[in-house]
Design a protein around this motif. Structure first.
Motif, PDB file in Angstrom:
ATOM      1  N   VAL A  19      48.237  48.787  56.891  1.00  0.00           N
ATOM      2  CA  VAL A  19      48.403  48.771  55.234  1.00  0.00           C
ATOM      3  C   VAL A  19      49.810  48.585  54.953  1.00  0.00           C
ATOM      4  CG1 VAL A  19      47.487  49.611  52.515  1.00  0.00           C
ATOM      5  CG2 VAL A  19      46.526  49.745  54.816  1.00  0.00           C
ATOM      6  N   ILE A  20      50.341  47.512  54.451  1.00  0.00           N
ATOM      7  CA  ILE A  20      51.797  47.491  53.610  1.00  0.00           C
ATOM      8  C   ILE A  20      51.835  47.733  52.201  1.00  0.00           C
ATOM      9  CG2 ILE A  20      53.123  45.650  53.438  1.00  0.00           C
ATOM     10  CD1 ILE A  20      51.702  44.188  55.625  1.00  0.00           C
ATOM     11  N   ILE A  21      52.741  48.663  52.284  1.00  0.00           N
ATOM     12  CA  ILE A  21      53.143  49.007  50.525  1.00  0.00           C
ATOM     13  C   ILE A  21      54.163  48.677  50.337  1.00  0.00           C
ATOM     14  CG2 ILE A  21      53.297  51.324  49.402  1.00  0.00           C
ATOM     15  CD1 ILE A  21      50.768  52.616  51.032  1.00  0.00           C
ATOM     16  N   LEU A  22      54.315  47.914  49.404  1.00  0.00           N
ATOM     17  CA  LEU A  22      55.715  47.531  49.056  1.00  0.00           C
ATOM     18  C   LEU A  22      56.362  47.845  47.893  1.00  0.00           C
ATOM     19  CD1 LEU A  22      58.510  46.064  48.819  1.00  0.00           C
ATOM     20  CD2 LEU A  22      57.638  44.104  47.649  1.00  0.00           C
ATOM     21  N   ALA A  23      57.551  48.589  47.630  1.00  0.00           N
ATOM     22  CA  ALA A  23      57.772  50.004  46.712  1.00  0.00           C
ATOM     23  C   ALA A  23      59.183  49.298  47.084  1.00  0.00           C
ATOM     24  CB  ALA A  23      57.841  51.730  46.996  1.00  0.00           C
ATOM     25  N   THR A  24      59.350  48.610  44.619  1.00  0.00           N
ATOM     26  CA  THR A  24      60.506  48.132  44.123  1.00  0.00           C
ATOM     27  C   THR A  24      60.528  48.347  42.978  1.00  0.00           C
ATOM     28  OG1 THR A  24      61.359  45.780  43.309  1.00  0.00           O
ATOM     29  CG2 THR A  24      59.052  46.129  44.089  1.00  0.00           C
ATOM     30  N   ALA A  25      61.614  48.778  42.797  1.00  0.00           N
ATOM     31  CA  ALA A  25      62.357  48.733  40.899  1.00  0.00           C
ATOM     32  C   ALA A  25      62.202  47.893  39.937  1.00  0.00           C
ATOM     33  CB  ALA A  25      63.066  49.651  40.364  1.00  0.00           C
ATOM     34  N   MET A  26      62.652  47.029  40.788  1.00  0.00           N
ATOM     35  CA  MET A  26      62.932  45.210  39.729  1.00  0.00           C
ATOM     36  C   MET A  26      62.598  43.703  40.594  1.00  0.00           C
ATOM     37  SD  MET A  26      66.463  46.429  38.009  1.00  0.00           S
ATOM     38  CE  MET A  26      66.915  46.843  39.681  1.00  0.00           C
ATOM     39  N   GLY A  27      62.057  44.232  41.975  1.00  0.00           N
ATOM     40  CA  GLY A  27      61.716  42.828  42.676  1.00  0.00           C
ATOM     41  C   GLY A  27      63.834  42.074  42.743  1.00  0.00           C
ATOM     42  N   GLU A  28      62.774  41.043  43.413  1.00  0.00           N
ATOM     43  CA  GLU A  28      64.251  39.893  43.679  1.00  0.00           C
ATOM     44  C   GLU A  28      64.823  39.959  42.259  1.00  0.00           C
ATOM     45  OE1 GLU A  28      65.369  36.650  45.532  1.00  0.00           O
ATOM     46  OE2 GLU A  28      63.459  37.107  46.107  1.00  0.00           O
ATOM     47  N   GLN A  79      57.316  51.235  40.651  1.00  0.00           N
ATOM     48  CA  GLN A  79      57.586  52.392  39.170  1.00  0.00           C
ATOM     49  C   GLN A  79      59.404  53.018  38.912  1.00  0.00           C
ATOM     50  OE1 GLN A  79      55.507  54.983  37.906  1.00  0.00           O
ATOM     51  NE2 GLN A  79      53.841  52.888  38.400  1.00  0.00           N
ATOM     52  N   GLY A  80      60.229  51.698  38.494  1.00  0.00           N
ATOM     53  CA  GLY A  80      61.747  52.130  38.694  1.00  0.00           C
ATOM     54  C   GLY A  80      62.237  52.650  39.534  1.00  0.00           C
ATOM     55  N   TRP A  81      63.529  53.666  39.342  1.00  0.00           N
ATOM     56  CA  TRP A  81      63.973  54.278  40.477  1.00  0.00           C
ATOM     57  C   TRP A  81      63.218  55.331  41.186  1.00  0.00           C
ATOM     58  CZ3 TRP A  81      68.123  51.326  40.516  1.00  0.00           C
ATOM     59  CH2 TRP A  81      68.314  50.558  39.485  1.00  0.00           C
ATOM     60  N   LEU A  82      61.738  55.624  40.855  1.00  0.00           N
ATOM     61  CA  LEU A  82      61.198  56.726  41.204  1.00  0.00           C
ATOM     62  C   LEU A  82      60.044  55.313  42.763  1.00  0.00           C
ATOM     63  CD1 LEU A  82      59.883  59.417  38.850  1.00  0.00           C
ATOM     64  CD2 LEU A  82      62.014  58.997  40.519  1.00  0.00           C
ATOM     65  N   GLY A 127      69.954  52.121  22.639  1.00  0.00           N
ATOM     66  CA  GLY A 127      69.425  53.238  22.761  1.00  0.00           C
ATOM     67  C   GLY A 127      67.968  53.315  23.580  1.00  0.00           C
ATOM     68  N   LEU A 128      67.996  52.331  24.513  1.00  0.00           N
ATOM     69  CA  LEU A 128      66.684  52.214  25.237  1.00  0.00           C
ATOM     70  C   LEU A 128      66.635  52.710  26.142  1.00  0.00           C
ATOM     71  CD1 LEU A 128      66.027  48.914  25.516  1.00  0.00           C
ATOM     72  CD2 LEU A 128      64.701  50.891  23.584  1.00  0.00           C
ATOM     73  N   ARG A 129      66.215  52.973  26.996  1.00  0.00           N
ATOM     74  CA  ARG A 129      65.717  54.085  28.383  1.00  0.00           C
ATOM     75  C   ARG A 129      64.720  53.678  29.163  1.00  0.00           C
ATOM     76  NH1 ARG A 129      65.785  60.722  30.697  1.00  0.00           N
ATOM     77  NH2 ARG A 129      66.265  59.334  32.947  1.00  0.00           N
ATOM     78  N   HIS A 130      64.324  53.046  30.364  1.00  0.00           N
ATOM     79  CA  HIS A 130      63.469  51.730  30.553  1.00  0.00           C
ATOM     80  C   HIS A 130      62.814  52.781  31.902  1.00  0.00           C
ATOM     81  CE1 HIS A 130      63.832  48.287  28.286  1.00  0.00           C
ATOM     82  NE2 HIS A 130      64.432  48.485  29.041  1.00  0.00           N
ATOM     83  N   TRP A 131      63.507  53.763  32.537  1.00  0.00           N
ATOM     84  CA  TRP A 131      63.138  54.383  33.670  1.00  0.00           C
ATOM     85  C   TRP A 131      63.960  55.148  33.763  1.00  0.00           C
ATOM     86  CZ3 TRP A 131      63.566  49.172  34.410  1.00  0.00           C
ATOM     87  CH2 TRP A 131      64.854  48.707  35.368  1.00  0.00           C
ATOM     88  N   PRO A 132      63.302  56.521  34.330  1.00  0.00           N
ATOM     89  CA  PRO A 132      64.089  57.571  34.988  1.00  0.00           C
ATOM     90  C   PRO A 132      65.591  57.085  35.452  1.00  0.00           C
ATOM     91  CG  PRO A 132      62.059  58.232  35.601  1.00  0.00           C
ATOM     92  CD  PRO A 132      61.556  57.038  34.931  1.00  0.00           C
ATOM     93  N   LYS A 133      66.405  57.947  35.678  1.00  0.00           N
ATOM     94  CA  LYS A 133      67.396  57.536  36.592  1.00  0.00           C
ATOM     95  C   LYS A 133      67.943  58.948  37.407  1.00  0.00           C
ATOM     96  CE  LYS A 133      69.299  54.226  33.115  1.00  0.00           C
ATOM     97  NZ  LYS A 133      69.048  53.495  33.746  1.00  0.00           N
ATOM     98  N   PRO A 134      68.343  58.119  38.471  1.00  0.00           N
ATOM     99  CA  PRO A 134      67.732  59.197  39.772  1.00  0.00           C
ATOM    100  C   PRO A 134      69.278  60.455  38.901  1.00  0.00           C
ATOM    101  CG  PRO A 134      69.693  56.956  40.405  1.00  0.00           C
ATOM    102  CD  PRO A 134      68.866  57.181  39.143  1.00  0.00           C
TER     103      PRO A 134
END
Length: 142
Positions: A19-28, A79-82, A127-134
Motif C-alpha cells: 500500500v503506497i502512502i504519500l504524505a505531503t504538506a504542499m505537493g509540488e 496535513q500541513g506540517w504534520l 494574520g493567517l495561520r494555515h497549519w501548525p508550525k513545527p
C-alpha cells in the motif's frame, strides 16, 4: 528513486503488494505556482497542459505505482506540517486493522526557502495561520 532503493534495501518480496502512502504538506509547489501564474496572466484562457498532472498532490504516488506495476491502494495525505506523522499513523492503522500487510510511506515536499518565507511573511501580515508550525527550528537542506 529513493522509494525504489528503500524497497530493495528492505528486501520487500512483492512491491506490487505494498500500500503506497504519500504524505505531503504542499505537493509540488513550483508547478502549482507556475500553473496559478499562468491562470492569472491569461485569466484562465490558456495554461500549459503539461503542468496539470503534477499540480495535484497524488501524482508522485501514482507515478511510483505505475513504475512498480502496483495495483494496491494508494493514499495521499496532506496535513500541513504534520503530514509525515499523519502518513505514518495511516500506515499503522492499515496494518493493525489487517487492511494491509505492508505499507510504503513516502513523506516529503519540494523545499523552496524563499517561497516559504514569502508565504509566511504574507500570513503574518494578514494574520493567517494555515497549519501548525513545527515546534523546533526548521533546517533547510538540498
Amino acid at each position: 528513486m529513493a522509494a525504489s532503493r528503500a524497497i530493495e534495501q528492505a528486501k520487500v518480496p512483492l512491491p506490487t503488494e505494498l500500500v503506497i502512502i504519500l504524505a505531503t504538506a504542499m505537493g509540488e509547489t513550483a508547478v502549482s505556482v507556475e500553473l496559478l501564474k499562468q491562470i492569472c496572466e491569461t485569466k484562465g484562457a490558456g495554461i500549459r497542459p503539461s503542468l496539470v498532472p503534477n499540480a495535484v498532490h497524488n501524482s508522485p504516488a501514482g507515478y511510483l505505482a505505475i513504475g512498480l506495476a502496483n495495483h494496491q491502494a494508494s493514499i495521499t495525505i496532506s496535513q500541513g506540517w504534520l503530514s509525515a506523522e499523519a502518513g505514518l499513523g495511516a500506515a499503522s492503522d492499515l496494518i493493525c486493522t489487517g487492511v494491509a500487510a505492508q505499507a510504503l510511506v513516502i513523506a516529503g515536499d519540494e523545499v523552496n526557502p524563499a517561497w516559504i518565507a514569502d508565504l509566511e511573511s504574507k500570513e503574518r501580515r494578514i494574520g493567517l495561520r494555515h497549519w501548525p508550525k513545527p515546534s523546533s527550528k526548521r533546517v533547510w537542506s538540498r
